[in-house]
Design an enzyme around this catalytic site. Structure first.
Site, PDB file in Angstrom:
ATOM      1  N   HIS A  65      -7.911   4.396   2.654  1.00 38.50           N
ATOM      2  CA  HIS A  65      -6.210   4.776   2.643  1.00 38.50           C
ATOM      3  C   HIS A  65      -5.508   3.865   3.830  1.00 38.50           C
ATOM      4  O   HIS A  65      -4.501   3.496   3.552  1.00 38.50           O
ATOM      5  CB  HIS A  65      -5.938   6.405   2.329  1.00 38.50           C
ATOM      6  CG  HIS A  65      -6.541   7.011   1.386  1.00 38.50           C
ATOM      7  ND1 HIS A  65      -7.594   8.151   1.469  1.00 38.50           N
ATOM      8  CD2 HIS A  65      -6.570   6.715   0.115  1.00 38.50           C
ATOM      9  CE1 HIS A  65      -7.715   8.426   0.390  1.00 38.50           C
ATOM     10  NE2 HIS A  65      -7.162   7.634  -0.492  1.00 38.50           N
TER      11      HIS A  65
ATOM     12  N   LYS B 160      -5.007  20.485 -10.429  1.00 35.89           N
ATOM     13  CA  LYS B 160      -6.255  19.839  -9.848  1.00 35.89           C
ATOM     14  C   LYS B 160      -6.709  20.818  -8.757  1.00 35.89           C
ATOM     15  O   LYS B 160      -5.984  21.443  -8.181  1.00 35.89           O
ATOM     16  CB  LYS B 160      -5.757  18.387  -9.040  1.00 35.89           C
ATOM     17  CG  LYS B 160      -5.921  17.426 -10.006  1.00 35.89           C
ATOM     18  CD  LYS B 160      -5.584  15.989  -9.206  1.00 35.89           C
ATOM     19  CE  LYS B 160      -5.879  14.759  -9.846  1.00 35.89           C
ATOM     20  NZ  LYS B 160      -5.618  13.678  -8.713  1.00 35.89           N
TER      21      LYS B 160
ATOM     22  N   ARG C 141      -9.707  -0.833  -5.730  1.00 39.43           N
ATOM     23  CA  ARG C 141     -10.974  -1.236  -4.916  1.00 39.43           C
ATOM     24  C   ARG C 141     -11.979  -2.126  -5.750  1.00 39.43           C
ATOM     25  O   ARG C 141     -12.771  -2.760  -5.273  1.00 39.43           O
ATOM     26  CB  ARG C 141     -11.743   0.168  -4.990  1.00 39.43           C
ATOM     27  CG  ARG C 141     -11.370   1.154  -3.537  1.00 39.43           C
ATOM     28  CD  ARG C 141     -11.971   2.448  -3.864  1.00 39.43           C
ATOM     29  NE  ARG C 141     -11.114   3.416  -5.047  1.00 39.43           N
ATOM     30  CZ  ARG C 141     -10.846   4.559  -4.978  1.00 39.43           C
ATOM     31  NH1 ARG C 141     -11.398   5.286  -3.999  1.00 39.43           N
ATOM     32  NH2 ARG C 141     -10.231   5.131  -6.097  1.00 39.43           N
TER      33      ARG C 141
ATOM     34  N   SER D 145     -12.454   9.424  -1.774  1.00 35.04           N
ATOM     35  CA  SER D 145     -12.559  10.553  -1.120  1.00 35.04           C
ATOM     36  C   SER D 145     -13.748  11.461  -1.785  1.00 35.04           C
ATOM     37  O   SER D 145     -14.230  12.455  -1.331  1.00 35.04           O
ATOM     38  CB  SER D 145     -11.127  11.348  -1.402  1.00 35.04           C
ATOM     39  OG  SER D 145     -10.253  10.490  -0.685  1.00 35.04           O
TER      40      SER D 145
END
Ligand code: ADP
Length: 163
Positions: free
Chosen positions: A17, A41, A90, A128
């Site tokens: 990040h 979430k 990514r 993460s």
């Protein structure tokens, strides 16, 4: 004037990040890091913890600020005059997901352009969720996250050094 926002969970912030922020902030007049607060979430770090960590990590940039947001990202952009939505990529899996998301967001607000910034090679596997998994077993994540995040993970999972 180009105001950009970089949304995400940042649960927790990683070197991936931060690399996106480091490489992109100069391209914009202002960059808002928007930390998603989604009641559906489950996060490891509370909204306030994620805000505190990210605020410390980007304090050296004077055109970057950090905010919490619990509504649609395009609504944040509309309300804060942001015209660019920045996303880090990514790999092809990210691209496929982000491409669809960008189309959905364009449908919601055609004035906001999504920009993709590819990761750098060494951070392409940083995620993460995997970092949390590793840290939960006491794995060494010190090359993946800044020191304050490493320490926060150790505290969360009970691996902090005893005095
Ligand atoms: P994750 O939980 O997968 O790390 P986030 O929601 O916190 O994802 O990520 C916010 C944004 O940062 C997304 O656009 C995501 O693709 C991007 N991102 C996450 N990790 C990296 C990385 N290692 N390199 C580049 N971009 C990344």
């Amino acid at each position: 004037m180009i105001n950009a926002l970089y949304p995400g969970s940042f649960d927790p912030p990683t070197f991936g990040h931060l690399n996106i922020i480091e490489r992109s902030h100069d391209l914009f007049t202002h960059l808002d890091i928007v930390i998603a607060v989604n009641k559906n979430k489950k996060y490891l770090f509370s909204a306030q913890e994620r805000l505190d960590l990210m605020t410390k990590l980007v304090s050296k940039y004077n055109n970057v600020s950090v905010h919490l947001w619990d509504k649609l990202i395009v609504d944040y952009a509309q309300e804060h005059n942001a015209n660019v939505l920045l996303r880090g990529i990514r790999n092809f899996t990210d691209f496929a997901y982000e491409f669809d998301l960008s189309q959905l967001n364009r449908g919601l607000n055609g004035n906001i352009e999504t920009l993709f910034l590819p990761t750098v090679h060494e951070f392409s596997v940083l995620k993460s969720s995997s970092i949390k998994e590793l840290a939960s077993f006491g794995g060494d994540v010190s090359k993946m996250v800044p020191k304050i995040v490493d320490e926060a993970l150790k505290r969360k999972y009970g691996f902090e050094k005893k005095l």
